[in-house]
Design a protein around this motif. Structure first.
Motif, PDB file in Angstrom:
ATOM      1  N   GLU A 145       0.820  -1.210   0.000  1.00  0.00           N
ATOM      2  CA  GLU A 145       0.000   0.000   0.000  1.00  0.00           C
ATOM      3  C   GLU A 145       0.852   1.257   0.000  1.00  0.00           C
ATOM      4  OE1 GLU A 145      -2.849  -0.068   3.103  1.00  0.00           O
ATOM      5  OE2 GLU A 145      -3.945  -1.800   2.300  1.00  0.00           O
ATOM      6  N   ALA A 146       2.003   1.192   0.648  1.00  0.00           N
ATOM      7  CA  ALA A 146       2.887   2.362   0.679  1.00  0.00           C
ATOM      8  C   ALA A 146       3.518   2.601  -0.691  1.00  0.00           C
ATOM      9  CB  ALA A 146       3.978   2.166   1.735  1.00  0.00           C
ATOM     10  N   VAL A 147       3.809   1.527  -1.424  1.00  0.00           N
ATOM     11  CA  VAL A 147       4.305   1.678  -2.790  1.00  0.00           C
ATOM     12  C   VAL A 147       3.236   2.336  -3.652  1.00  0.00           C
ATOM     13  CG1 VAL A 147       5.067   0.453  -4.868  1.00  0.00           C
ATOM     14  CG2 VAL A 147       5.879  -0.290  -2.615  1.00  0.00           C
ATOM     15  N   THR A 148       1.996   1.898  -3.487  1.00  0.00           N
ATOM     16  CA  THR A 148       0.883   2.471  -4.244  1.00  0.00           C
ATOM     17  C   THR A 148       0.681   3.937  -3.910  1.00  0.00           C
ATOM     18  OG1 THR A 148      -0.220   0.323  -4.373  1.00  0.00           O
ATOM     19  CG2 THR A 148      -1.583   2.279  -4.716  1.00  0.00           C
ATOM     20  N   ALA A 149       0.804   4.285  -2.629  1.00  0.00           N
ATOM     21  CA  ALA A 149       0.629   5.680  -2.218  1.00  0.00           C
ATOM     22  C   ALA A 149       1.684   6.568  -2.874  1.00  0.00           C
ATOM     23  CB  ALA A 149       0.692   5.790  -0.708  1.00  0.00           C
ATOM     24  N   ASP A 203       0.112   4.578 -10.056  1.00  0.00           N
ATOM     25  CA  ASP A 203      -0.002   3.776 -11.275  1.00  0.00           C
ATOM     26  C   ASP A 203       0.684   2.416 -11.166  1.00  0.00           C
ATOM     27  OD1 ASP A 203      -1.427   5.851 -12.288  1.00  0.00           O
ATOM     28  OD2 ASP A 203      -0.186   6.155 -14.065  1.00  0.00           O
ATOM     29  N   LEU A 204       1.418   2.203 -10.091  1.00  0.00           N
ATOM     30  CA  LEU A 204       2.044   0.897  -9.861  1.00  0.00           C
ATOM     31  C   LEU A 204       1.235   0.045  -8.893  1.00  0.00           C
ATOM     32  CD1 LEU A 204       5.846   1.839  -9.621  1.00  0.00           C
ATOM     33  CD2 LEU A 204       4.512   1.183 -11.639  1.00  0.00           C
ATOM     34  N   ALA A 205      -0.007   0.444  -8.635  1.00  0.00           N
ATOM     35  CA  ALA A 205      -0.861  -0.255  -7.666  1.00  0.00           C
ATOM     36  C   ALA A 205      -0.952  -1.743  -7.983  1.00  0.00           C
ATOM     37  CB  ALA A 205      -2.256   0.368  -7.662  1.00  0.00           C
ATOM     38  N   GLY A 206      -0.690  -2.562  -6.951  1.00  0.00           N
ATOM     39  CA  GLY A 206      -0.821  -4.003  -7.071  1.00  0.00           C
ATOM     40  C   GLY A 206       0.290  -4.704  -7.812  1.00  0.00           C
ATOM     41  N   ARG A 207       1.287  -3.983  -8.258  1.00  0.00           N
ATOM     42  CA  ARG A 207       2.322  -4.603  -9.078  1.00  0.00           C
ATOM     43  C   ARG A 207       3.536  -5.055  -8.263  1.00  0.00           C
ATOM     44  NH1 ARG A 207       1.456  -5.005 -13.865  1.00  0.00           N
ATOM     45  NH2 ARG A 207       3.655  -5.460 -14.311  1.00  0.00           N
ATOM     46  N   PHE A 208       3.793  -4.404  -7.133  1.00  0.00           N
ATOM     47  CA  PHE A 208       4.984  -4.733  -6.345  1.00  0.00           C
ATOM     48  C   PHE A 208       4.611  -4.763  -4.862  1.00  0.00           C
ATOM     49  CE2 PHE A 208       6.355  -2.561 -10.201  1.00  0.00           C
ATOM     50  CZ  PHE A 208       7.218  -3.519 -10.732  1.00  0.00           C
ATOM     51  N   ARG A 209       4.974  -5.855  -4.208  1.00  0.00           N
ATOM     52  CA  ARG A 209       4.619  -6.029  -2.809  1.00  0.00           C
ATOM     53  C   ARG A 209       5.523  -5.244  -1.870  1.00  0.00           C
ATOM     54  NH1 ARG A 209       3.741 -12.633  -2.650  1.00  0.00           N
ATOM     55  NH2 ARG A 209       2.009 -12.699  -4.164  1.00  0.00           N
ATOM     56  N   ARG A 210       6.740  -5.025  -2.300  1.00  0.00           N
ATOM     57  CA  ARG A 210       7.693  -4.307  -1.444  1.00  0.00           C
ATOM     58  C   ARG A 210       8.532  -3.380  -2.304  1.00  0.00           C
ATOM     59  NH1 ARG A 210      11.447  -7.833   1.991  1.00  0.00           N
ATOM     60  NH2 ARG A 210      11.164  -6.264   3.606  1.00  0.00           N
TER      61      ARG A 210
END
Length: 322
Positions: free
Chosen positions: A112-116, A120-127
């Motif tokens: 969620e922090a990556v998405t924030a 546009d990278l939402a859901g693509r990378f977990r960390r």
């Protein structure tokens, strides 16, 4: 004192700026009519000393920390201080751990922090790793603005390499007659798409070809760069283009529909330790060997080179008035 700076890439222009600030009369000569076409013109423009420490020696970090401040003071409004995001596909999570272990100045982000940070990278990378203190600029805009500022300050730009001067500063990169230098080829792409927005450089880790994607104006993205031990300055290879495009697609599938605006290849000058050097020469000094760190390390090396030249001027003055 009149100093002739040979080379109008980032090394020569930053040195010219430091010399002009100190009241030195400067002429810049280059075989090109401007900075376009130089290795600096093809750079990513990332001011990322903490990220670069992953594969570089400590001086890259210590000398590069002040680069963003120098560029902002010199060219107000050109530096974007949005940090750097580093991610890796799920299968390459070990690469992210390895990158973290070799660097500092980062914070771990979960999904969620990556998405924030990059919606546009939402859901693509977990960390991901976020290097908050890093910055970037557009090299072409920066080089052009440097030239304009130097012209306004009275610097003369010429194409002749032989100009009468008190000191010569050789900043000609691979064209310099330095047997210690080797060439490292770097290839890049510029893509254009309105389907994705990024606010900062994103580094995508991969065991074979880690790449970075740097956002530019008007929906352009610079994708780079290969590091090949070669002094071949010819066009980009098919393999490199496929690898860079695959990496961009791995970051986000929207890049599959992007337009390829430009491809480029340049040869970076490097010493055996991949660190730049200021050397004394019979005519003055040389500043060279920036490898992949031109915009990051040129301010520090320009200050060092200018100090050396100015100290020589003081010594000559003292001798004349002894």
């Amino acid at each position: 004192m009149h100093v002739l700076v040979r080379g109008a890439g980032v090394a020569g222009l930053t040195l010219a700026h430091e010399l002009v600030r100190a009241g030195v009369r400067v002429t810049v000569c280059d075989t090109r009519s401007g900075p376009a076409g130089s290795a600096s013109w093809l750079a990513g423009g990332m001011l990322a000393p903490w990220c670069e420490r992953e594969s570089a020696e400590e001086p890259v970090l210590t000398l590069g920390k002040s680069a963003a401040d120098w560029w902002e003071a010199t060219l107000p409004g050109h530096v974007l201080r949005n940090g750097t995001l580093v991610v890796a596909p799920a299968r390459d999570r070990a690469e992210l751990d390895r990158f973290a272990a070799r660097t500092s100045g980062h914070e771990w982000l979960e999904g969620e922090a990556v998405t924030a940070l990059e919606p546009d990278l939402a859901g693509r990378f977990r960390r991901g790793l976020f290097f908050r203190g890093e910055a970037h600029l557009d090299p072409r805009r920066a080089l052009t603005a440097l030239v304009e500022g130097l012209r306004k300050a009275g610097v003369r730009f010429v194409c002749e390499m032989e100009v009468e001067a008190d000191r010569i500063a050789d900043c000609t990169g691979m064209a310099a007659a330095d047997p210690e230098l080797r060439g490292v080829r770097g290839e890049m792409l510029i893509l254009r798409t309105q389907e994705i927005n990024l606010s900062r450089p994103v580094r995508l880790l991969h065991p074979r070809i880690p790449v970075y994607i740097v956002p530019r104006a008007d929906h352009h993205f610079m994708v780079g760069a290969t590091m090949i031990e070669s002094d071949d300055a010819g066009p980009i290879s098919a393999r490199s283009m496929m690898e860079l495009l695959n990496a961009a697609y791995s970051l986000h599938p929207a890049f599959a529909e992007a337009k390829i605006v430009e491809t480029g290849a340049g040869v970076r000058p490097a010493y055996p330790d991949n660190l730049p050097r200021v050397k004394r020469t019979p005519e003055g000094i040389s500043v060279n060997g920036f490898y992949r760190h031109g915009f990051l390390l040129s301010p520090a090396m320009a200050r060092e080179a200018a100090t050396l030249i100015l100290n020589e001027r003081v010594e000559v003055f003292d001798e004349a008035h002894g």
